[in-house]
Scaffold this active site. Structure first.
Site, PDB file in Angstrom:
ATOM      1  N   GLY A  47       0.780  -1.180   0.010  1.00 24.19           N
ATOM      2  CA  GLY A  47       0.012   0.012   0.069  1.00 24.19           C
ATOM      3  C   GLY A  47       0.697   1.154  -0.098  1.00 24.19           C
ATOM      4  CB  CYS A  79       5.075  -3.774  -1.248  1.00 22.92           C
ATOM      5  SG  CYS A  79       5.627  -2.571  -2.765  1.00 22.92           S
ATOM      6  NE  ARG A 106       8.251   5.321   0.499  1.00 21.88           N
ATOM      7  CZ  ARG A 106       7.627   6.325   0.413  1.00 21.88           C
ATOM      8  NH1 ARG A 106       7.939   7.565   0.876  1.00 21.88           N
ATOM      9  NH2 ARG A 106       6.203   6.494   0.042  1.00 21.88           N
ATOM     10  CG  HIS A 169       2.312  -6.503  -4.006  1.00 24.75           C
ATOM     11  ND1 HIS A 169       1.451  -6.100  -2.860  1.00 24.75           N
ATOM     12  CD2 HIS A 169       3.046  -5.450  -4.665  1.00 24.75           C
ATOM     13  CE1 HIS A 169       1.816  -4.965  -2.892  1.00 24.75           C
ATOM     14  NE2 HIS A 169       2.534  -4.439  -3.883  1.00 24.75           N
ATOM     15  CD  GLU A 171      -0.039  -8.916  -1.436  1.00 24.01           C
ATOM     16  OE1 GLU A 171       1.088  -9.442  -1.318  1.00 24.01           O
ATOM     17  OE2 GLU A 171       0.002  -7.821  -1.775  1.00 24.01           O
TER      18      GLU A 171
HETATM   19  N1  GLN Z   1       5.547   2.906  -3.082  1.00 27.48           N
HETATM   20  C1  GLN Z   1       4.817   2.550  -1.908  1.00 27.48           C
HETATM   21  C2  GLN Z   1       5.585   3.272  -0.783  1.00 27.48           C
HETATM   22  O1  GLN Z   1       6.443   3.728  -0.780  1.00 27.48           O
HETATM   23  C3  GLN Z   1       4.865   0.967  -1.958  1.00 27.48           C
HETATM   24  C4  GLN Z   1       4.076   0.556  -2.861  1.00 27.48           C
HETATM   25  C5  GLN Z   1       3.190  -1.035  -2.706  1.00 27.48           C
HETATM   26  O2  GLN Z   1       3.377  -1.338  -1.506  1.00 27.48           O
HETATM   27  N2  GLN Z   1       2.904  -1.423  -3.795  1.00 27.48           N
HETATM   28  O3  GLN Z   1       4.926   2.756   0.283  1.00 27.48           O
END
Ligand code: GLN
Length: 186
Positions: A47, A79, A106, A169, A171
């Site tokens: 997320g 993630c 990130r 991911h 999931e």
């Molecule tokens: N870019 C998101 C972040 O920096 C991570 C992306 C993801 O969880 N799919 O939190």
């Protein structure tokens, strides 16, 4: 086995379905009172890490969860979840749990290349479908961190004691082997 899934933001439902399909009982962590139920493991989903970190703090769940992870509770972080666990972020001034001794970048694949799919080997598992969405990668790891997978030379999955962290991911695919590996940690 009762697994608590952080459900303040992000792709938590997909984790829940996968864990339930493997026979685990799942509870959602949305507010402080949810922490009153006992649970054995934790999932930090993908997320937006900044939003999740802020909400976990504001909702009064952050310190409790950090203590649990530090105390050895198995955690699966994907993630944004990986960003939350990282000890260091190379391109962000924020820090969150800092329980996983790795440095994470990130949005490491840039905005254009942010989302892609590939298949790579995961140590102990085999070839695995990997879905990357504006993903981070792991720039460096401290001693004791087991590198489980790399894509194009970059580290995308690690294990450190009770903590499993990955850039992609699992999931969002049909492949349950990562979640099974997590459940095998109990
Ligand atoms: N870019 C998101 C972040 O920096 C991570 C992306 C993801 O969880 N799919 O939190």
């Amino acid at each position: 086995m009762k697994i608590a899934v952080s459900a303040v933001q992000g792709a938590f439902i997909e984790h829940e379905k996968m864990l339930e399909s493997l026979g685990a009982e799942v509870i959602e962590l949305r507010k402080k009172e949810d922490l009153e139920q006992p649970f054995d493991g934790l999932v930090l989903p993908g997320g937006e890490s900044t939003v999740q970190g802020k909400l976990l703090e504001e909702l009064g769940m952050f310190s409790y969860l950090k203590e649990k992870v530090q105390g050895g509770m198995p955690v699966l972080a994907t993630c944004a979840g990986l960003i939350l666990l990282a000890q260091e972020l190379s391109n962000d001034s924020k820090r969150y749990f800092q329980t996983l001794p790795v440095t994470v970048r990130r949005n490491a694949y840039g905005r254009q290349l942010g989302s892609f799919y590939c298949e790579e080997e995961i140590k102990g598992i085999g070839k695995y479908p990997m879905e990357f969405i504006r993903a981070p990668y792991i720039e460096s790891v401290s001693d004791g961190v087991d590198v489980l997978a790399k894509v194009d030379g970059q580290i995308v999955a690690v294990q450190y004691k009770n903590q499993l962290g990955m850039s992609f991911h699992p999931e969002l695919t049909q492949d349950t082997r990562i979640h099974q590996k997590f459940l095998d940690m109990f």
